[in-house]
Design an enzyme around this catalytic site. Structure first.
Site, PDB file in Angstrom:
ATOM      1  N   HIS A 143      -9.706   2.405  -0.081  1.00  0.00           N
ATOM      2  CA  HIS A 143      -8.360   2.508   0.092  1.00  0.00           C
ATOM      3  C   HIS A 143      -7.772   1.776  -1.457  1.00  0.00           C
ATOM      4  CE1 HIS A 143      -4.283   1.288   1.082  1.00  0.00           C
ATOM      5  NE2 HIS A 143      -4.459   0.713   2.238  1.00  0.00           N
ATOM      6  N   LYS A 188      -8.977   8.291   2.934  1.00  0.00           N
ATOM      7  CA  LYS A 188      -9.611   6.999   2.288  1.00  0.00           C
ATOM      8  C   LYS A 188     -11.065   6.784   2.544  1.00  0.00           C
ATOM      9  CE  LYS A 188      -5.220   4.439   2.509  1.00  0.00           C
ATOM     10  NZ  LYS A 188      -4.357   5.523   2.743  1.00  0.00           N
ATOM     11  N   PHE A 220       1.653  -3.318   3.759  1.00  0.00           N
ATOM     12  CA  PHE A 220       2.262  -4.883   4.383  1.00  0.00           C
ATOM     13  C   PHE A 220       3.542  -4.821   4.306  1.00  0.00           C
ATOM     14  CE2 PHE A 220      -1.676  -7.695   3.225  1.00  0.00           C
ATOM     15  CZ  PHE A 220      -2.498  -6.976   4.223  1.00  0.00           C
ATOM     16  N   GLU A 234      -0.031   4.650  13.571  1.00  0.00           N
ATOM     17  CA  GLU A 234       0.043   5.824  12.832  1.00  0.00           C
ATOM     18  C   GLU A 234       0.233   6.936  13.944  1.00  0.00           C
ATOM     19  OE1 GLU A 234      -2.320   6.868   9.338  1.00  0.00           O
ATOM     20  OE2 GLU A 234      -0.601   8.149   8.824  1.00  0.00           O
ATOM     21  N   CYS A 275       0.712  -1.059  -0.076  1.00  0.00           N
ATOM     22  CA  CYS A 275      -0.003  -0.031  -0.080  1.00  0.00           C
ATOM     23  C   CYS A 275       0.989   1.105   0.108  1.00  0.00           C
ATOM     24  CB  CYS A 275      -0.885   0.002   1.121  1.00  0.00           C
ATOM     25  SG  CYS A 275      -1.929  -1.525   1.216  1.00  0.00           S
ATOM     26  N   HIS A 328      -2.150   8.032   6.456  1.00  0.00           N
ATOM     27  CA  HIS A 328      -2.485   6.693   5.798  1.00  0.00           C
ATOM     28  C   HIS A 328      -3.828   6.216   6.208  1.00  0.00           C
ATOM     29  CE1 HIS A 328      -1.615   3.240   3.655  1.00  0.00           C
ATOM     30  NE2 HIS A 328      -1.795   2.536   4.722  1.00  0.00           N
TER      31      HIS A 328
END
Lengths: 361, 404
Positions: free
Chosen positions: B332, B327, B391, B306, B162, B295
């Protein structure tokens, strides 16, 4: 390149060979047909850490570990690990898991699909495993596509030049699968190379010469330059590029009498044509060319990584090339080795390694 | 001498629509574009909601080469690239080559084309009708787009999950900053597919509720698709050719957690190091940051991580700086997320607006941040921080500054 980048470690693994002493002999002989499961991963890594990892990730992890050990970097402190990076190239990534996961969706209940198969089927899975198991916390990235390993080498050298990392693992991995044979067979004129391609992984450890001297480690070769460029050929006219010519322009140098070349081209008209441009320019009675695609076969990123390692070992000691017929009459040490790929989709790459001599420095 | 690097072109396509103007309007009006997925049957999963691009937008009107038809992800990428080159005044009608690298990030771009062929094999159907699609699969879409647009520099495809889109822009930024190229075309793209939808459902990362980043009751993400492309240029080069400068990139950091293949490091050290690397490179104090485009996936573990990363990197100021995740607007976008969110960040700088963090009802005390709610906020903005995490512990952070 402002900082001199050198190669201080190599690591490789495929279905048949894991160990420097056998590497060049393996490449010079016809590849035996052995099932993938023959690799004894337990002999090389604690497989409990990567129980769910795809074959590509496991091969890459072992090859990366070998390369770090070869460079004397098997134990990294937490502080050091932040200045170590990984740039990894692959064409198809963890293909076995992607295929298996998709089959489970098509033939089974998507609701019951395995989360572990999915998470290990993404292209950056190998780098994630390498970084987690070997504790590498610096800049890490995965590049995909043809000539991705050469791109990884170039990007890794830039990271060192910029000081973003002190040491970089650069390499790649790919495996074969029936699906590839069918898929390439359906869209290429000639897919015979795919059918007999091999899988595996190879890594180089690169760092600045200053760093290598400080660590008092063996230097295999100096990386003089890498050029990676794409030929675009679908608009007004064909845009042909010779990666060899582009590299020589980049480093401001010309060809020399005893230069050697490891070349590989995919057996398609466009790829061969770009390769031929380089071979024509290289023609000279004193120069030696090894056609790697024909010699040890095609293997996407695995073959590309093996080609780079052969180039590095070749300038380190000409004995490493003696199993290859074209090099058998060499009466002198190879000082400069070009490694060139002209691949599918217009991808081109060329790297130059030179012999490193302490006397010169 | 390192060069100053600016953005001189932008192109975007998401479920909010195609183009920077349509996107800016949706952000200003706090208009989400999450709807029922129609491109495949998602009814068996936890959610059938997603951020799909209108199929009409994907019909780009190109005379396609029948030997290599364009797949969904290629159409997304082509659409965004074309807009970016036009806005940078680099697109030509004379079919001239563009000598610059194309550096793009994706997670599983082109998956649909390969899937159709593989499905036909599994179900023992006639594979021949799917064979032409393979020219667009097997990692070829960016090469394909480069050929169509005449981009001859180099094609680099990055896969950092991502974080791929922002990593690609970061890679291009380094290329330009080091003087390797005068300009580069960079960004990210990803398509919706049942492969990724099923995968994220299996990982229990998708919510059946709305995507609610930083909410105490958040339960996961909603997937989307799209592409974002920017033209990154060396300042002197941009001035010389009288290009419009949309923003300046002043810092970038990229690190690895070395922790787990799917879970973020709960201590958030890797993410914090990426943010610190960006601020150190930009030579700015945390207080200079006017807005953080987070994010903010809406998953329990990401948002806490985060928030911790922001505390570690920005200190006490982390609780003051306005933060929002965009998002919930688009879903996403995986490999496209970092690229489209970079464009959202530049829109913030240009329009002086901070997009709302949609769907936040009960702030999570463990994410003690100044989350923007109650509509988009009008404010003078000079510096924006954009984060992307993926990831495998891939962390990227970039700082954008208004060009004055």
């Amino acid at each position: 390149m402002e900082k001199r980048t050198v190669v201080t470690g190599v690591g490789f693994l495929n279905d048949w060979v894991a160990g420097k002493e056998n590497f060049t002999r393996f490449l010079s002989e016809p590849i035996p047909q052995t099932p993938l499961e023959k690799i004894d991963f337990d002999a090389h890594i604690d497989t409990s850490l990567v129980r769910r990892a795809d074959h590509v990730s496991r091969c890459a992890l072992v090859a990366a570990k070998f390369a770090l050990e070869d460079a004397g970097l098997s134990a990294l402190s937490s502080e050091d690990s932040r200045k170590v990076g990984i740039v990894f190239g692959t064409v198809h990534g963890p293909l076995h898991y992607s295929i298996e996961y998709h089959a489970s969706l098509v033939l089974g209940d998507p609701k019951l699909s395995s989360p572990l198969l999915f998470s290990d089927s993404v292209p950056n899975a190998a780098v994630s495993h390498i970084s987690a198991v070997l504790g590498i916390r610096g800049y890490t990235t995965t590049l995909s596509g043809y000539c991705a390993v050469m791109q990884a080498l170039r990007l890794g050298a830039e990271l060192i030049e910029e000081g973003i990392v002190d040491v970089c693992l650069v390499g790649g991995a790919d495996v074969n699968h029936d699906f590839l044979v069918k898929a390439y067979g359906a869209c290429l004129r000639n897919s015979a190379l795919i059918a007999r391609s091999f899988g595996g992984s190879g890594f180089l450890v690169i760092e600045s010469l200053e760093c290598a001297i400080q660590r008092k480690v063996r230097v295999y070769a100096q990386l003089k330059g890498v050029n990676t460029i794409t030929a675009s050929y679908d608009i007004a006219k064909r845009y042909d590029l010779s990666p060899l010519h582009e590299l020589l322009c980049q480093i401001g140098d010309g060809l020399k009498e005893h230069d050697c070349l490891l070349s590989s081209s995919y057996d398609e008209e466009d790829s061969l044509q770009r390769g031929d441009m380089c071979l024509q320019a290289f023609k000279h009675p004193q120069r030696v060319v090894l056609d790697c695609s024909n010699s040890f076969g095609y293997g996407f990123s695995a073959a590309e990584a093996f080609q780079l390692i052969l180039g590095v070992l070749g300038v380190y000691s000409s004995e490493n090339l003696s199993s290859f017929e074209v090099f058998s009459n060499l009466k002198r040490q190879v000082d400069r080795m070009f490694v060139m790929c002209t691949a599918l989709a217009g991808a081109n790459a060329c790297a130059l390694f030179s012999r490193y001599s302490v006397d010169k420095d | 001498m390192k060069k100053r690097v600016v953005i001189t072109g932008m192109g975007i396509v998401t479920s909010l629509g195609a183009g920077v103007d349509a996107t800016a309007l949706a952000l200003k009006e706090s208009r989400s574009a999450i709807d029922t997925i129609t491109s495949f049957d998602a009814s068996k999963h936890r959610t059938s909601q997603g951020g799909e691009v209108d199929p009409k937008i994907l019909e780009c009107g190109l005379d396609e080469n029948p030997r290599f038809p364009l797949g969904r992800s290629s159409k997304l990428l082509l659409r965004a690239c074309t807009e970016a080159l036009e806005s940078a005044k680099l697109a030509t009608s004379e079919k001239q080559y563009i000598k610059a690298p194309l550096i793009v990030g994706t997670t599983l771009g082109g998956m649909l084309a390969g899937q159709r062929y593989h499905r036909a094999i599994l179900l023992q159907e006639d594979t021949r009708k799917y064979a032409p699609l393979l020219g667009d699969a097997l990692c070829r879409q960016p090469f394909h787009i480069a050929s169509i647009l005449g981009i001859v520099g180099e094609v680099i495809v990055l896969n950092n999950a991502c974080a791929s889109g922002l990593s690609a822009i970061g890679c291009a930024y380094e290329h330009v900053r080091l003087g390797k190229t005068a300009f580069a075309i960079a960004g990210g793209y990803d398509e919706m597919s049942d492969f990724t939808h099923a995968g994220f459902n299996a990982l229990q990362l998708v919510t059946s509720d709305k995507c609610r980043p930083f909410d105490k009751n958040r339960s996961g993400l909603i997937l989307g698709e799209g592409a974002g492309i920017v033209v990154i240029e060396e300042l002197e080069h941009a001035i010389k050719r009288r290009a419009v400068v949309y923003a300046e990139i002043i810092g970038y950091g990229q690190t690895s957690d070395a922790y787990h293949i799917t879970k973020p490091d709960p201590k958030a050290q890797g993410a914090a190091r990426a943010i610190c690397a960006a601020t150190e490179e930009a030579l700015i104090m945390p207080e200079a940051i006017d807005y953080v485009n987070a994010h903010g996936t809406g998953t329990p573990s990401n948002d806490i991580m985060e928030a911790k990363a922001l505390y570690l990197a920005l200190g006490a100021y982390a609780r003051k700086v306005p933060v929002s995740s965009t998002k919930p607007f688009t879903g996403h976008l995986l490999g496209a997320a970092g690229a489209t969110e970079s464009i959202f960040s530049v829109i913030s700088l240009q329009k002086n607006i901070i997009p709302e963090n949609l769907n936040l009802e009960t702030p999570d005390p463990e994410c003690d941040l100044n989350i923007v709610t109650g509509g988009s906020k009008k404010q003078d903005i000079k510096v924006v921080l954009s984060n992307s995490f993926g990831f495998g512990g891939s962390n990227s952070a970039m700082l954008f500054r208004k060009f004055e």
